[in-house]
Design a protein around this motif. Structure first.
Motif, PDB file in Angstrom:
ATOM      1  N   ASN A 149       0.799  -1.221   0.000  1.00 41.01           N
ATOM      2  CA  ASN A 149       0.000   0.000   0.000  1.00 41.01           C
ATOM      3  C   ASN A 149       0.834   1.275   0.000  1.00 41.01           C
ATOM      4  O   ASN A 149       0.305   2.354   0.265  1.00 41.01           O
ATOM      5  CB  ASN A 149      -0.943   0.002   1.204  1.00 41.01           C
ATOM      6  N   ILE A 150       2.140   1.168  -0.279  1.00 37.51           N
ATOM      7  CA  ILE A 150       2.958   2.374  -0.406  1.00 37.51           C
ATOM      8  C   ILE A 150       2.465   3.118  -1.652  1.00 37.51           C
ATOM      9  O   ILE A 150       2.313   2.525  -2.714  1.00 37.51           O
ATOM     10  CB  ILE A 150       4.449   2.037  -0.547  1.00 37.51           C
ATOM     11  N   SER A 151       2.219   4.397  -1.510  1.00 36.47           N
ATOM     12  CA  SER A 151       1.664   5.163  -2.634  1.00 36.47           C
ATOM     13  C   SER A 151       2.676   5.301  -3.772  1.00 36.47           C
ATOM     14  O   SER A 151       3.888   5.308  -3.549  1.00 36.47           O
ATOM     15  CB  SER A 151       1.228   6.550  -2.164  1.00 36.47           C
ATOM     16  N   ASP A 152       2.154   5.433  -4.974  1.00 36.73           N
ATOM     17  CA  ASP A 152       3.012   5.657  -6.136  1.00 36.73           C
ATOM     18  C   ASP A 152       3.825   6.943  -5.972  1.00 36.73           C
ATOM     19  O   ASP A 152       5.002   6.988  -6.336  1.00 36.73           O
ATOM     20  CB  ASP A 152       2.173   5.755  -7.412  1.00 36.73           C
ATOM     21  N   GLY A 153       3.191   7.965  -5.422  1.00 37.34           N
ATOM     22  CA  GLY A 153       3.882   9.236  -5.230  1.00 37.34           C
ATOM     23  C   GLY A 153       5.082   9.111  -4.305  1.00 37.34           C
ATOM     24  O   GLY A 153       6.134   9.695  -4.550  1.00 37.34           O
ATOM     25  N   LEU A 154       4.924   8.347  -3.245  1.00 38.00           N
ATOM     26  CA  LEU A 154       6.024   8.154  -2.307  1.00 38.00           C
ATOM     27  C   LEU A 154       7.140   7.325  -2.940  1.00 38.00           C
ATOM     28  O   LEU A 154       8.324   7.625  -2.765  1.00 38.00           O
ATOM     29  CB  LEU A 154       5.511   7.493  -1.023  1.00 38.00           C
ATOM     30  N   LEU A 155       6.776   6.307  -3.703  1.00 39.15           N
ATOM     31  CA  LEU A 155       7.792   5.527  -4.416  1.00 39.15           C
ATOM     32  C   LEU A 155       8.533   6.382  -5.435  1.00 39.15           C
ATOM     33  O   LEU A 155       9.759   6.277  -5.580  1.00 39.15           O
ATOM     34  CB  LEU A 155       7.156   4.323  -5.113  1.00 39.15           C
ATOM     35  N   ASP A 156       7.798   7.251  -6.128  1.00 38.01           N
ATOM     36  CA  ASP A 156       8.426   8.164  -7.090  1.00 38.01           C
ATOM     37  C   ASP A 156       9.395   9.115  -6.383  1.00 38.01           C
ATOM     38  O   ASP A 156      10.508   9.348  -6.866  1.00 38.01           O
ATOM     39  CB  ASP A 156       7.373   8.976  -7.843  1.00 38.01           C
ATOM     40  N   LEU A 157       8.968   9.658  -5.247  1.00 42.47           N
ATOM     41  CA  LEU A 157       9.815  10.577  -4.490  1.00 42.47           C
ATOM     42  C   LEU A 157      11.091   9.874  -4.034  1.00 42.47           C
ATOM     43  O   LEU A 157      12.192  10.408  -4.170  1.00 42.47           O
ATOM     44  CB  LEU A 157       9.044  11.140  -3.296  1.00 42.47           C
ATOM     45  N   TRP A 158      10.945   8.667  -3.481  1.00 46.62           N
ATOM     46  CA  TRP A 158      12.102   7.889  -3.047  1.00 46.62           C
ATOM     47  C   TRP A 158      13.034   7.641  -4.239  1.00 46.62           C
ATOM     48  O   TRP A 158      14.248   7.837  -4.134  1.00 46.62           O
ATOM     49  CB  TRP A 158      11.648   6.575  -2.425  1.00 46.62           C
ATOM     50  N   SER A 159      12.476   7.226  -5.350  1.00 45.81           N
ATOM     51  CA  SER A 159      13.276   6.933  -6.543  1.00 45.81           C
ATOM     52  C   SER A 159      14.046   8.161  -7.010  1.00 45.81           C
ATOM     53  O   SER A 159      15.227   8.072  -7.362  1.00 45.81           O
ATOM     54  CB  SER A 159      12.386   6.405  -7.669  1.00 45.81           C
ATOM     55  N   GLU A 160      13.375   9.317  -7.021  1.00 45.93           N
ATOM     56  CA  GLU A 160      14.031  10.565  -7.432  1.00 45.93           C
ATOM     57  C   GLU A 160      15.186  10.915  -6.513  1.00 45.93           C
ATOM     58  O   GLU A 160      16.271  11.291  -6.971  1.00 45.93           O
ATOM     59  CB  GLU A 160      13.033  11.723  -7.402  1.00 45.93           C
ATOM     60  N   ARG A 161      14.946  10.803  -5.214  1.00 45.60           N
ATOM     61  CA  ARG A 161      15.974  11.199  -4.241  1.00 45.60           C
ATOM     62  C   ARG A 161      17.193  10.276  -4.301  1.00 45.60           C
ATOM     63  O   ARG A 161      18.320  10.745  -4.301  1.00 45.60           O
ATOM     64  CB  ARG A 161      15.401  11.191  -2.829  1.00 45.60           C
ATOM     65  N   VAL A 162      16.967   8.968  -4.330  1.00 51.68           N
ATOM     66  CA  VAL A 162      18.107   8.051  -4.284  1.00 51.68           C
ATOM     67  C   VAL A 162      18.866   8.002  -5.598  1.00 51.68           C
ATOM     68  O   VAL A 162      20.058   7.694  -5.607  1.00 51.68           O
ATOM     69  CB  VAL A 162      17.714   6.625  -3.817  1.00 51.68           C
ATOM     70  N   ALA A 163      18.208   8.341  -6.700  1.00 55.72           N
ATOM     71  CA  ALA A 163      18.888   8.333  -8.003  1.00 55.72           C
ATOM     72  C   ALA A 163      19.999   9.381  -8.046  1.00 55.72           C
ATOM     73  O   ALA A 163      20.982   9.211  -8.767  1.00 55.72           O
ATOM     74  CB  ALA A 163      17.885   8.581  -9.120  1.00 55.72           C
ATOM     75  N   LYS A 164      19.874  10.420  -7.258  1.00 56.14           N
ATOM     76  CA  LYS A 164      20.840  11.520  -7.249  1.00 56.14           C
ATOM     77  C   LYS A 164      21.981  11.301  -6.255  1.00 56.14           C
ATOM     78  O   LYS A 164      22.906  12.109  -6.200  1.00 56.14           O
ATOM     79  CB  LYS A 164      20.131  12.827  -6.899  1.00 56.14           C
ATOM     80  N   LEU A 165      21.891  10.237  -5.461  1.00 57.12           N
ATOM     81  CA  LEU A 165      22.842  10.047  -4.369  1.00 57.12           C
ATOM     82  C   LEU A 165      23.791   8.884  -4.621  1.00 57.12           C
ATOM     83  O   LEU A 165      23.487   7.963  -5.376  1.00 57.12           O
ATOM     84  CB  LEU A 165      22.081   9.787  -3.065  1.00 57.12           C
ATOM     85  N   ASP A 166      24.875   8.938  -3.928  1.00 54.63           N
ATOM     86  CA  ASP A 166      25.827   7.837  -3.916  1.00 54.63           C
ATOM     87  C   ASP A 166      25.162   6.644  -3.203  1.00 54.63           C
ATOM     88  O   ASP A 166      24.572   6.815  -2.129  1.00 54.63           O
ATOM     89  CB  ASP A 166      27.074   8.292  -3.158  1.00 54.63           C
ATOM     90  N   PRO A 167      25.237   5.450  -3.776  1.00 53.39           N
ATOM     91  CA  PRO A 167      24.614   4.280  -3.142  1.00 53.39           C
ATOM     92  C   PRO A 167      25.089   4.046  -1.706  1.00 53.39           C
ATOM     93  O   PRO A 167      24.320   3.579  -0.861  1.00 53.39           O
ATOM     94  CB  PRO A 167      25.017   3.121  -4.045  1.00 53.39           C
ATOM     95  N   GLU A 168      26.326   4.390  -1.428  1.00 55.99           N
ATOM     96  CA  GLU A 168      26.840   4.212  -0.067  1.00 55.99           C
ATOM     97  C   GLU A 168      26.097   5.099   0.926  1.00 55.99           C
ATOM     98  O   GLU A 168      25.805   4.679   2.045  1.00 55.99           O
ATOM     99  CB  GLU A 168      28.335   4.533  -0.038  1.00 55.99           C
ATOM    100  N   MET A 169      25.769   6.317   0.509  1.00 57.47           N
ATOM    101  CA  MET A 169      25.014   7.211   1.384  1.00 57.47           C
ATOM    102  C   MET A 169      23.626   6.636   1.666  1.00 57.47           C
ATOM    103  O   MET A 169      23.153   6.682   2.801  1.00 57.47           O
ATOM    104  CB  MET A 169      24.876   8.602   0.775  1.00 57.47           C
ATOM    105  N   VAL A 170      22.996   6.097   0.643  1.00 58.11           N
ATOM    106  CA  VAL A 170      21.674   5.493   0.822  1.00 58.11           C
ATOM    107  C   VAL A 170      21.771   4.320   1.793  1.00 58.11           C
ATOM    108  O   VAL A 170      20.965   4.193   2.718  1.00 58.11           O
ATOM    109  CB  VAL A 170      21.074   5.048  -0.528  1.00 58.11           C
ATOM    110  N   GLY A 171      22.776   3.475   1.618  1.00 61.16           N
ATOM    111  CA  GLY A 171      22.975   2.345   2.527  1.00 61.16           C
ATOM    112  C   GLY A 171      23.262   2.781   3.945  1.00 61.16           C
ATOM    113  O   GLY A 171      22.817   2.142   4.902  1.00 61.16           O
ATOM    114  N   ASP A 172      23.994   3.894   4.093  1.00 62.61           N
ATOM    115  CA  ASP A 172      24.302   4.415   5.433  1.00 62.61           C
ATOM    116  C   ASP A 172      23.058   4.870   6.176  1.00 62.61           C
ATOM    117  O   ASP A 172      23.051   4.941   7.397  1.00 62.61           O
ATOM    118  CB  ASP A 172      25.283   5.588   5.336  1.00 62.61           C
ATOM    119  N   VAL A 173      22.006   5.188   5.444  1.00 62.65           N
ATOM    120  CA  VAL A 173      20.745   5.593   6.057  1.00 62.65           C
ATOM    121  C   VAL A 173      19.802   4.395   6.188  1.00 62.65           C
ATOM    122  O   VAL A 173      19.189   4.178   7.232  1.00 62.65           O
ATOM    123  CB  VAL A 173      20.081   6.720   5.228  1.00 62.65           C
TER     124      VAL A 173
END
Length: 101
Positions: A43-67
């Motif tokens: 039940n995660i909304s499409d908008g929230l998945l889109d927001l997550w996708s946008e944010r993590v696409a711009k970041l270093d994968p290590e930073m995402v993993g650190d969070v």
């Protein structure tokens, strides 16, 4: 609308992985909490998945993993609980924002 880079299925896999780890470590509370996130991830909304996708696409994968990893471990250890997978995702987004500044 384009399909988000990160899907509900991806989050279900994350929650299942950490639930299996909690079970292996005999952390029943963490396993229960992760199973609840697994169940609500459909039940995660499409908008929230889109927001997550946008944010993590711009970041270093290590930073995402650190969070991501510490948040998931907190749940697996029963130290933090979320009512819904969306709440977990919102917390991750807040953490990413703080880490960037």
């Amino acid at each position: 609308m384009a399909k988000p880079a990160v899907s509900r299925h991806d989050f279900r896999g994350l929650f299942a992985f950490y639930a299996a780890k909690a079970r292996h470590d005999h952390r029943q509370q963490g396993e229960y909490l992760l199973a609840r996130l697994f169940a609500t991830s459909d039940n995660i909304s499409d908008g929230l998945l889109d927001l997550w996708s946008e944010r993590v696409a711009k970041l270093d994968p290590e930073m995402v993993g650190d969070v991501l990893c510490p948040r998931a471990r907190e749940v697996a250890e029963g130290r933090t609980a979320y009512d819904h997978a969306s709440d977990f995702l919102h917390a991750l987004l807040r953490d990413l924002e703080q880490k960037q500044h």
